[in-house]
Design a protein around this motif. Structure first.
Motif, mmCIF file in Angstrom:
data_model
loop_
_atom_site.group_PDB
_atom_site.id
_atom_site.type_symbol
_atom_site.label_atom_id
_atom_site.label_comp_id
_atom_site.label_asym_id
_atom_site.label_seq_id
_atom_site.Cartn_x
_atom_site.Cartn_y
_atom_site.Cartn_z
ATOM 1 N N THR A 273 0.818 -1.216 0.000
ATOM 2 C CA THR A 273 0.000 0.000 0.000
ATOM 3 C C THR A 273 0.855 1.272 0.000
ATOM 4 O O THR A 273 0.340 2.346 -0.291
ATOM 5 N N SER A 274 2.132 1.148 0.326
ATOM 6 C CA SER A 274 3.021 2.313 0.259
ATOM 7 C C SER A 274 3.459 2.614 -1.170
ATOM 8 O O SER A 274 3.839 3.750 -1.483
ATOM 9 N N MET A 275 3.397 1.602 -2.021
ATOM 10 C CA MET A 275 3.843 1.775 -3.403
ATOM 11 C C MET A 275 2.993 2.823 -4.117
ATOM 12 O O MET A 275 1.772 2.717 -4.164
ATOM 13 N N GLY A 276 3.649 3.865 -4.628
ATOM 14 C CA GLY A 276 2.965 4.888 -5.402
ATOM 15 C C GLY A 276 2.311 5.979 -4.585
ATOM 16 O O GLY A 276 1.700 6.888 -5.155
ATOM 17 N N MET A 277 2.417 5.935 -3.257
ATOM 18 C CA MET A 277 1.723 6.931 -2.433
ATOM 19 C C MET A 277 2.245 8.342 -2.690
ATOM 20 O O MET A 277 1.478 9.302 -2.773
ATOM 21 N N PHE A 278 3.563 8.496 -2.798
ATOM 22 C CA PHE A 278 4.165 9.807 -3.039
ATOM 23 C C PHE A 278 4.650 9.984 -4.466
ATOM 24 O O PHE A 278 5.274 10.984 -4.796
ATOM 25 N N GLY A 279 4.386 9.013 -5.311
ATOM 26 C CA GLY A 279 4.833 9.080 -6.695
ATOM 27 C C GLY A 279 5.005 7.685 -7.245
ATOM 28 O O GLY A 279 5.057 6.703 -6.490
ATOM 29 N N PRO A 280 5.090 7.549 -8.553
ATOM 30 C CA PRO A 280 5.190 6.217 -9.165
ATOM 31 C C PRO A 280 6.541 5.566 -8.912
ATOM 32 O O PRO A 280 7.571 6.236 -8.839
ATOM 33 N N GLY A 281 6.510 4.249 -8.751
ATOM 34 C CA GLY A 281 7.743 3.483 -8.775
ATOM 35 C C GLY A 281 8.478 3.307 -7.472
ATOM 36 O O GLY A 281 9.541 2.672 -7.462
ATOM 37 N N LEU A 371 27.545 0.985 -9.288
ATOM 38 C CA LEU A 371 26.523 -0.069 -9.348
ATOM 39 C C LEU A 371 25.228 0.458 -9.971
ATOM 40 O O LEU A 371 24.128 0.267 -9.454
ATOM 41 N N ASP A 372 25.381 1.120 -11.100
ATOM 42 C CA ASP A 372 24.256 1.814 -11.750
ATOM 43 C C ASP A 372 23.070 0.905 -12.050
ATOM 44 O O ASP A 372 21.917 1.357 -12.054
ATOM 45 N N SER A 373 23.334 -0.378 -12.309
ATOM 46 C CA SER A 373 22.235 -1.273 -12.687
ATOM 47 C C SER A 373 21.201 -1.430 -11.576
ATOM 48 O O SER A 373 20.047 -1.798 -11.839
ATOM 49 N N LEU A 374 21.581 -1.154 -10.327
ATOM 50 C CA LEU A 374 20.655 -1.287 -9.209
ATOM 51 C C LEU A 374 19.763 -0.066 -9.032
ATOM 52 O O LEU A 374 18.793 -0.113 -8.272
ATOM 53 N N PHE A 375 20.092 1.021 -9.707
ATOM 54 C CA PHE A 375 19.384 2.283 -9.479
ATOM 55 C C PHE A 375 18.658 2.783 -10.724
ATOM 56 O O PHE A 375 18.545 3.977 -10.963
ATOM 57 N N GLU A 376 18.158 1.865 -11.485
ATOM 58 C CA GLU A 376 17.407 2.228 -12.684
ATOM 59 C C GLU A 376 15.928 2.411 -12.349
ATOM 60 O O GLU A 376 15.391 1.728 -11.473
ATOM 61 N N THR A 377 15.274 3.329 -13.021
ATOM 62 C CA THR A 377 13.829 3.480 -12.853
ATOM 63 C C THR A 377 13.130 2.420 -13.693
ATOM 64 O O THR A 377 13.538 2.134 -14.821
ATOM 65 N N VAL A 378 12.087 1.837 -13.141
ATOM 66 C CA VAL A 378 11.368 0.776 -13.854
ATOM 67 C C VAL A 378 9.941 1.191 -14.191
ATOM 68 O O VAL A 378 9.218 0.450 -14.848
ATOM 69 N N VAL A 379 9.546 2.385 -13.741
ATOM 70 C CA VAL A 379 8.210 2.908 -14.021
ATOM 71 C C VAL A 379 8.363 4.297 -14.622
ATOM 72 O O VAL A 379 9.140 5.124 -14.109
ATOM 73 N N GLU A 380 7.656 4.574 -15.673
ATOM 74 C CA GLU A 380 7.736 5.877 -16.328
ATOM 75 C C GLU A 380 7.321 6.984 -15.348
ATOM 76 O O GLU A 380 6.313 6.883 -14.653
ATOM 77 N N GLY A 381 8.122 8.027 -15.296
ATOM 78 C CA GLY A 381 7.836 9.156 -14.426
ATOM 79 C C GLY A 381 8.325 9.010 -13.015
ATOM 80 O O GLY A 381 8.163 9.924 -12.186
ATOM 81 N N ALA A 382 8.946 7.876 -12.681
ATOM 82 C CA ALA A 382 9.444 7.652 -11.324
ATOM 83 C C ALA A 382 10.741 8.419 -11.112
ATOM 84 O O ALA A 382 11.530 8.602 -12.044
ATOM 85 N N PRO A 383 11.015 8.886 -9.874
ATOM 86 C CA PRO A 383 12.283 9.565 -9.590
ATOM 87 C C PRO A 383 13.432 8.558 -9.607
ATOM 88 O O PRO A 383 13.228 7.357 -9.388
ATOM 89 N N LEU A 384 14.631 9.048 -9.851
ATOM 90 C CA LEU A 384 15.803 8.178 -9.845
ATOM 91 C C LEU A 384 16.046 7.690 -8.418
ATOM 92 O O LEU A 384 16.233 8.485 -7.506
ATOM 93 N N PRO A 385 16.025 6.388 -8.186
ATOM 94 C CA PRO A 385 16.219 5.875 -6.824
ATOM 95 C C PRO A 385 17.673 6.002 -6.381
ATOM 96 O O PRO A 385 18.588 6.003 -7.204
ATOM 97 N N VAL A 386 17.871 6.095 -5.081
ATOM 98 C CA VAL A 386 19.227 6.206 -4.516
ATOM 99 C C VAL A 386 19.555 5.030 -3.611
ATOM 100 O O VAL A 386 20.702 4.872 -3.199
ATOM 101 N N VAL A 387 18.569 4.229 -3.284
ATOM 102 C CA VAL A 387 18.765 3.051 -2.423
ATOM 103 C C VAL A 387 18.085 1.856 -3.074
ATOM 104 O O VAL A 387 16.973 1.965 -3.587
ATOM 105 N N ALA A 388 18.774 0.717 -3.074
ATOM 106 C CA ALA A 388 18.193 -0.549 -3.509
ATOM 107 C C ALA A 388 18.302 -1.537 -2.355
ATOM 108 O O ALA A 388 19.275 -1.513 -1.598
#
Length: 538
Positions: A273-281, A371-388
């Motif tokens: 239920t937290s997924m997408g609450m503040f933005g996609p992805g 380790l760029d492969s761990l920080f890719e966005t997988v949903v259009e419009g999602a912010p660039l993640p900094v933690v995996a």
């Protein structure tokens, strides 16, 4: 220092860990006289983020392996291993203050009560939150090969032919990999890591857990509420061991195999239920520049603006209740030899506090790759993640003796965008419950993770490691009249909101009868007038 003893304080708070700091924030508009001390010369206590130079001193102070002494301290058995300049590429660390390594890193789910309280108290604007991206499960080479074979069998591919046997040989030589844990319906349908027949079972469970508290669903799980979640998943949803591993990984608990159905369903629902609450992805966030230690500093500075007095490098040496019959105040002897009087002393877990002795083993590593492969966005419009987040399920990490480590290991990988390391590097935090072989298992997990994320022809090198043990607890505060002691934090890498109920309990004790006033709301403040952003919690 003498001025501190001239009058009676309403509350003396010792330690600037997150719980004490949130209490300071809650009392920042109370009008009470607050003295906040910390034996350390930095904010955050066990939640602090330290530069490499600070970490050297911290590790030396917490290196004891003496059972009696280590059993009383929050941190013990710490040691640092430097490898910079020793690898094939001779890569080196940057200057010490280019790093800010968290002692107790935790992600925060977007539906966390902690975020709600930071918003209602007007402290949120002083913290820069960043997105936590994908959640992964580690797959040893043998698991990846077996999953590939099962998928091909479903698709009707012939594996008995010469070509099929060659493909089987290639699978057996596969390197370990990371599989993204699906958190939405779209994730389940798009993933190639889960065979088609298993996807249907997983979808049935995800649909159930979203509304598991509904009356019509209660008969499914309440009779099994106290049994392990893993057993419930096998019996009610016919999930195989790999899918059970995926779901247990999402609990983000170091004791995942023993998590009850009641606890497990609650934390899985929190994730979904937290997924997408503040933005996609993304479903969780992480505070930039220092993790939970950054929130602690913001909370303390809000108290300072409210009139609180702060003294770092000073702790509590002892206490005395001069008149037990009246019990109106307690004398607190500070490490500076000053004696102050207070109506309430609040402190955190530390030396001389009786605990159940449960510990977690930690390893923090700085590696020479983004380790760029761990920080890719997988949903259009999602912010660039900094933690995996990467979960190693029980039995997935090999031990030096060739057997498997039978406890989960949870890992968060932080990019340089967190402010914790320079560009071109990453910080990896690994945790597991302490037991014989835990330190070796963390090293093995780190090596396996770097192998799984290695780019063709180039792998990451570990430049710096610090290992240590941390006291953890699921206990309750110790309330002894005019003294109140918070227990150690739970063994979790996601912030547990239950901890905040302990903070509120301390606040109610400090506020006394005024909590019955309808105008006094917990952690609900109006904007301060004539004070800019740079003055509050900056």
């Amino acid at each position: 220092m003498e001025a501190l003893s001239e009058s009676t304080w309403d509350v003396v708070i010792c330690g600037t860990g997150l719980q004490q700091s949130m209490l300071a924030l809650a009392l920042s508009r109370s009008g009470k006289k607050i003295l906040h001390v910390d034996p350390n010369k930095y904010y955050g206590g066990p939640d602090a983020a330290l530069s490499l130079q600070e970490l050297e001193g911290w590790a030396a102070a917490h290196s004891s392996s003496d059972e009696q002494q280590a059993g009383q301290a929050v941190f013990s058995n710490s040691r640092i291993i430097r490898n910079d300049g020793a690898g094939k590429t001779k890569k080196k660390l940057s200057f010490p203050r280019a790093y800010s390594l968290a002692l107790s890193p935790q992600i925060i789910y977007t539906r966390s009560e902690l975020l709600a309280q930071l918003v209602s108290s007007k402290a949120f604007s002083q913290v820069e939150f960043q997105a936590v991206g994908s959640f992964y499960i580690f797959r040893p080479a043998s698991t990846a090969a077996a999953a590939a074979a099962e998928e091909e069998e479903e698709e009707g591919e012939e594996v008995g032919s010469e070509e099929g046997q060659q493909e089987q040989g290639q699978r057996q030589r596969q390197k370990p990999s990371l599989a993204r844990i699906p958190s939405t319906r779209e994730d389940v349908f798009s993933t190639t890591a889960i065979p088609s027949r298993s996807k249907r079972h997983l979808m049935k469970f995800l649909k159930f857990v979203i509304d598991y508290e509904a009356e019509e669903q209660s008969g499914t799980w309440k009779p099994n509420a106290d049994e392990p979640l893993a057993e419930f998943l096998r019996s009610q949803f016919k999930l195989n061991e790999e899918l059970i591993g995926y779901i247990l990984a999402l609990t983000l608990r170091l004791d995942a195999p023993n998590v009850s159905t009641r606890e497990g369903l609650a934390v899985i629902r929190r994730h979904l239920t937290s997924m997408g609450m503040f933005g996609p992805g993304f479903a969780a966030v992480y505070p930039k520049w220092g993790g939970m230690g950054e929130i602690a500093q913001v909370a303390c500075r809000a108290q300072a603006v409210g009139g609180g007095v702060y003294v770092l490098g000073t702790g509590v040496r002892g206490t005395k209740v001069p008149n037990a019959a009246k019990y109106e105040e307690v004398e607190v002897e500070l490490s500076s030899d000053t004696v102050v009087k207070t109506r309430l002393l609040v402190q955190g877990a530390g030396d001389n506090m009786a605990t159940d002795g449960q510990k977690m083993s930690r390893l923090v590593a700085i590696v020479s790759s983004p380790l760029d492969s761990l920080f890719e966005t997988v949903v259009e419009g999602a912010p660039l993640p900094v933690v995996a987040v990467v979960a190693f399920t029980q039995g997935s990490v090999p031990s030096p003796e060739g057997s498997s480590f039978e406890q989960p290991i949870l890992t968060t990988v932080h990019s340089s965008d967190t402010g914790e390391c320079p560009a071109g590097q990453s910080v990896i935090y690994l945790s597991t419950l302490s037991c014989p072989g835990a330190s070796e298992a963390l090293d093995s997990a780190l090596s396996s993770l770097l192998e799984a994320t290695a780019e063709e022809g180039e792998g990451a090198e570990c430049l710096f490691k610090v290992v240590y043990e941390q006291l953890v607890s699921s206990g309750t505060p110790i309330d002894e009249g005019r003294t109140f002691t918070f227990p150690p934090s739970p063994a979790a890498i996601a912030y547990e909101d239950d901890v905040l109920s302990q903070v509120r309990r301390a606040w109610e004790k400090a506020m006394g009868a005024s909590t019955k006033d309808e105008e006094v709301e917990y952690m609900v403040f109006a904007d301060r007038e004539a004070i800019g952003d740079d003055d509050v919690g900056s």
